[in-house]
Design a protein around this motif. Sequence first.
Motif, PDB file in Angstrom:
ATOM      1  N   LEU A 145       3.689  -3.265 -14.302  1.00 58.28           N
ATOM      2  CA  LEU A 145       2.424  -4.001 -14.406  1.00 58.28           C
ATOM      3  C   LEU A 145       2.110  -4.721 -13.099  1.00 58.28           C
ATOM      4  O   LEU A 145       0.955  -4.740 -12.650  1.00 58.28           O
ATOM      5  N   LYS A 146       3.133  -5.290 -12.475  1.00 54.64           N
ATOM      6  CA  LYS A 146       2.930  -5.979 -11.198  1.00 54.64           C
ATOM      7  C   LYS A 146       2.377  -5.036 -10.136  1.00 54.64           C
ATOM      8  O   LYS A 146       1.566  -5.428  -9.300  1.00 54.64           O
TER       9      LYS A 146
ATOM     10  N   ASN B 297       0.756  -2.248 -10.831  1.00 51.40           N
ATOM     11  CA  ASN B 297      -0.369  -1.501 -11.388  1.00 51.40           C
ATOM     12  C   ASN B 297      -0.061  -0.008 -11.487  1.00 51.40           C
ATOM     13  O   ASN B 297      -0.886   0.847 -11.165  1.00 51.40           O
TER      14      ASN B 297
ATOM     15  N   PRO C  84       0.817   3.166 -13.916  1.00 51.26           N
ATOM     16  CA  PRO C  84       0.591   3.534 -15.316  1.00 51.26           C
ATOM     17  C   PRO C  84       1.762   4.300 -15.939  1.00 51.26           C
ATOM     18  O   PRO C  84       1.621   5.436 -16.393  1.00 51.26           O
TER      19      PRO C  84
ATOM     20  N   GLU D 237       9.120   4.801 -11.482  1.00 55.16           N
ATOM     21  CA  GLU D 237       8.097   4.273 -10.585  1.00 55.16           C
ATOM     22  C   GLU D 237       7.840   5.145  -9.350  1.00 55.16           C
ATOM     23  O   GLU D 237       6.685   5.404  -9.022  1.00 55.16           O
TER      24      GLU D 237
END
Length: 254
Positions: free
Chosen positions: A114-115, A117, A119, A87
């Motif tokens: 996903l939380k 956003n 990729p 991340e």
Amino acid sequence: MLDKSQLSPPVATANVNAQEIARFDALADAWWDPDGKYKTALSFNAARVDFIEQAINKHFRPKGLADALFEGLSVLDVGSGGGLICEPLAKRGADVTGIDASATSVEVARRHALKLNLPVSYHHCLAGEWADKGQQYDVVINAEVVEHVPDQQTLIQECASMVKPGGLLILATLNRTFRSFIVAIVGAEYVMRYLPVGTHSWSKFVKPEELDSWTGSQFVRHTQSGFKLNPLTGHWKTTPSMAVNYLCCYKKQP
């Protein structure tokens, strides 16, 4: 000792109900909680990621805004867990892929990304399976995995095969020293209980010289650092001593 060379049963993501999604989200919240039970691991990861980012910066000398500094660089994290390394690099603009033998870890990482956003592309597979695809990356990272597999040399060679010419291979593990036995096993597992008892086997710890030989003649180690915990503050910092936790960066010849 954990064995990260075994692929766990897959999670049936095509038919995951709301209860399962909530479970993965709860795990992600726990794994990423700076004040939770994994806060020591998160502090360690923060110090390690900071060093990794500096190493990438020094090697590729990117130019641009901080939040897009690594744009255009492809990164593979082998044994990506909950995405703790993936991340931060994705936030800097890198094209990040994470693979892990644990289906639960992959789903937790996916939910957390996903939380935010982010990729990041996560896949449930072993390093050898991914290497067989023939894909190569500017940076390949393998952190805290090699000490958990039976065939250590093969894992390192698989990671090395996925580095582009001129790219960077980053390996992090624990050194096989008397000090590491006292600090990482007796201290961390039995006294402070930072980790479950049996997490590590001292005989599987790896000396830097062994990593050097396993990476092969195409690679040259040019950056390294140890990491040290301040028990009073709970914070980790870099140290010249590689007697316990350490990280090595290798350049692949063009």
